[in-house]
Design an enzyme around this catalytic site. Structure first.
Site, short mmCIF file in Angstrom:
data_model
loop_
_atom_site.label_atom_id
_atom_site.label_comp_id
_atom_site.label_asym_id
_atom_site.label_seq_id
_atom_site.Cartn_x
_atom_site.Cartn_y
_atom_site.Cartn_z
N CYS A 139 24.23 -30.01 -25.84
CA CYS A 139 24.79 -28.66 -25.75
C CYS A 139 26.04 -28.67 -25.22
CB CYS A 139 23.93 -27.75 -24.94
SG CYS A 139 23.72 -28.43 -23.13
N GLU A 195 25.95 -22.71 -33.84
CA GLU A 195 25.53 -23.88 -33.04
C GLU A 195 24.81 -24.82 -34.20
OE1 GLU A 195 22.71 -24.19 -29.73
OE2 GLU A 195 24.11 -25.89 -28.93
N LYS A 230 6.54 -27.73 -19.04
CA LYS A 230 6.43 -27.95 -20.32
C LYS A 230 7.47 -28.58 -21.05
CE LYS A 230 6.64 -26.18 -24.06
NZ LYS A 230 6.88 -27.16 -24.95
N GLU A 251 19.31 -21.97 -19.58
CA GLU A 251 20.46 -22.81 -20.14
C GLU A 251 20.44 -22.76 -21.61
OE1 GLU A 251 22.45 -22.94 -17.00
OE2 GLU A 251 23.08 -24.36 -18.74
#
Ligand code: TXE
Length: 480
Positions: A282, A384, A173, A248
């Site tokens: 990232c 983040e 997906k 991840e």
């Protein structure tokens, strides 16, 4: 509007519900296609197809599997321009970046794992004069691969390529925010002759189609890239089901610049590591630590060059910074700039949404932003942000900068700029990150294990680690 379709059992099909979501072009701020709002029924059909295909695919000689995957890579290369434009339209990144990085890396992922699988070996041990121990590795079965919106085809192939090369079949997906290149990819799979059911792509929302994949009892391994919050949710579902799990997740990466650095290289590369893909990688170095002796010189030069970055239409070859992926994400990033001001930060450049004209008048653009004057422990420097926003802080000693660098819950990547070899190795050894770059950034060798420490992830992808992840080992001991 164009309808994106699911790819299940070797066919492009509508979602069972017949429901679709609007897929936006972030540079225009308008929907431009429709994406299936798939649910557990679609995931069930995909999983059944993957189970039916598993026997033949896993038994196929690895050279034959490899040839099909390499054929897909050839087709990606052939359609580079089309795929790059689709990636840019979906995600907002400059087409130039998609052509130079995202799509070539997608092809490289397919090629690397297709060839690595041919050379994949496992261990054997002669135990004295008494026994032979050998380990066999067999594909785990049906793997679930869920990928994010920032590097859509790049990270989609990063997940499915090792799974397919290892002999697994896949239910995948992509992000509902950037579905187009996965849809175009499914057409390349059909053209390449990938057998029906080997790869199945179910489009839709994370909480619906994504969650259905995570909790499906016949999907035995999950490979996920996305936010840490979502990673926690996925782990909570998958762990009690004893699924293999590779996560991840996010990062808050330090970029450490010592006074003895190659100044020009450090500045120019830091522009890329701060603002490439609108800072939506990232691995971006969003916290810049500069040794005090060159702090003012660095801030002045870095701000001056940032001001020259062209923020504009992603289809314009001059554009360096495109649109953020969605209105919600733009609001999230701008919210962090307000937070930075409340925490005492000084905005040296940027800080605001950008209104362009023409085609992009309603797009999700903002100025690349540089903030100083914050403590290393404030929220702006701990969380983040995932946008074109960096903070710069001075430091005096290695001990001090290591404390700052290691002070977040993340541990994905770090960069170190110094011409002192011993210091480079010493600092690299003491940073709690899974990936360290010295005097470079994003320089990738796909054989290296890729992943983070702490809340940046669980498991390692990349190289033979990724192939191993999609297999299960059996040790056989034969008494002589
Ligand atoms: O990612 P999500 P989002 C970070 C970045 C970003 C934040 C959230 O800080 O702002 O994560 O981004 C699917 N079960 N990164 O919300 O939600 C979802 O549909 C199963 C860093 O876009 O993690 C999509 O396909 N699947 C990251 C994928 O997970 C679920 C890159 C990622 O979506 C799900 C992207 C669920 N319950 C964001 N919920 C990196 N490390 O590169 C969502 N999904």
């Amino acid at each position: 509007m164009q309808k994106i379709l699911n790819y299940i059992n070797g066919a492009l099909v509508e979602p069972v519900s017949g429901n679709y979501l609007e897929n936006y072009n972030p540079a225009e701020g308008k929907p431009y296609s429709l994406v299936p709002d798939s649910d557990a029924q679609d995931v069930q059909h995909a999983t059944e197809a993957a189970q039916r295909a598993f026997g033949a695919w896993s038994a196929m000689p690895v050279e034959k599997r490899s040839a099909i995957l390499q054929k897909i890579a050839d087709l990606i290369d052939r359609d580079l321009e089309k795929l790059a434009l689709a990636e840019s339209t979906d995600q907002g990144k400059p087409v130039k970046l998609a052509k130079a990085v995202d799509i070539p890396r997608a092809s490289a992922n397919m090629r690397f794992f297709a060839t690595a699988a041919i050379h994949f070996s496992s261990e054997a041990h002669i135990t004295g004069q008494e026994a032979i121990n050998y380990t066999t590795r067999t594909p785990v079965g049906v793997a679930g691969c869920i990928s994010p919106w920032n590097l859509p085809l790049y990270l989609f192939t990063w997940k499915i390529a090792p799974a397919l090369a290892a002999g697994c079949t896949v239910v995948a997906k992509p992000s509902e925010l950037t579905p187009m290149t996965a849809f175009l990819f499914s057409k390349l799979c059909l053209e390449a002759g990938l057998p029906p059911g080997v790869l199945n792509i179910v489009h839709g929302l994370g909480q619906k189609a994504g969650q259905a994949i995570i909790e499906h009892p016949d999907i035995t391994a999950i490979s996920f890239t996305g936010g840490t919050v979502t990673g926690k949710k996925i782990a909570a579902t998958a762990a009690p089901m004893f699924k293999k799990l590779s996560l991840e997740l996010g990062g808050k990466n330090p970029n450490i610049i010592f006074a003895d650095c190659d100044f020009e290289n450090a500045v120019s590369t830091s522009i890329h590591s701060s603002f490439s893909n609108q800072g939506e990688i990232c691995l971006c170095g969003s916290r810049i630590f500069v040794e005090r002796a060159i702090y003012n010189r660095f801030v002045e030069e870095f701000v001056s060059r940032t001001k020259k970055l062209v923020v504009g239409d992603p289809q314009d070859e001059q554009t360096k910074v495109g649109a953020l992926v969605s209105e919600a994400h733009l609001k999230k990033v701008l919210g962090y700039i307000d937070l930075a001001k409340q925490e005492g930060g000084t905005i040296h450049t940027g800080g605001k949404q950008l209104k362009l004209n023409g085609r992009c008048a309603d797009g999700y653009f903002m100025e690349p932003t540089i903030i100083t004057g914050l403590s290393h422990s404030c929220r702006t420097n701990q969380e983040e942000i995932f946008g074109p926003v960096v903070t710069i802080m001075p430091f005096d000693t290695e001990e001090e900068v290591l404390e700052y660098a290691n002070s977040t819950t993340y541990g994905l990547a770090a960069t170190i700029w110094t011409e002192n070899l011993k210091r480079a190795h010493r600092v690299a050894a003491n940073i709690k990150s899974g990936i360290i770059w010295v005097n470079c950034w994003l320089f990738r060798d796909l054989r290296t294990p890729f992943g983070g420490m702490k809340q940046s992830g669980v498991g390692r992808e990349g190289g033979f680690e990724a192939l191993k992840f999609f297999t299960e080992a059996k040790n056989v001991c034969v008494k002589l």
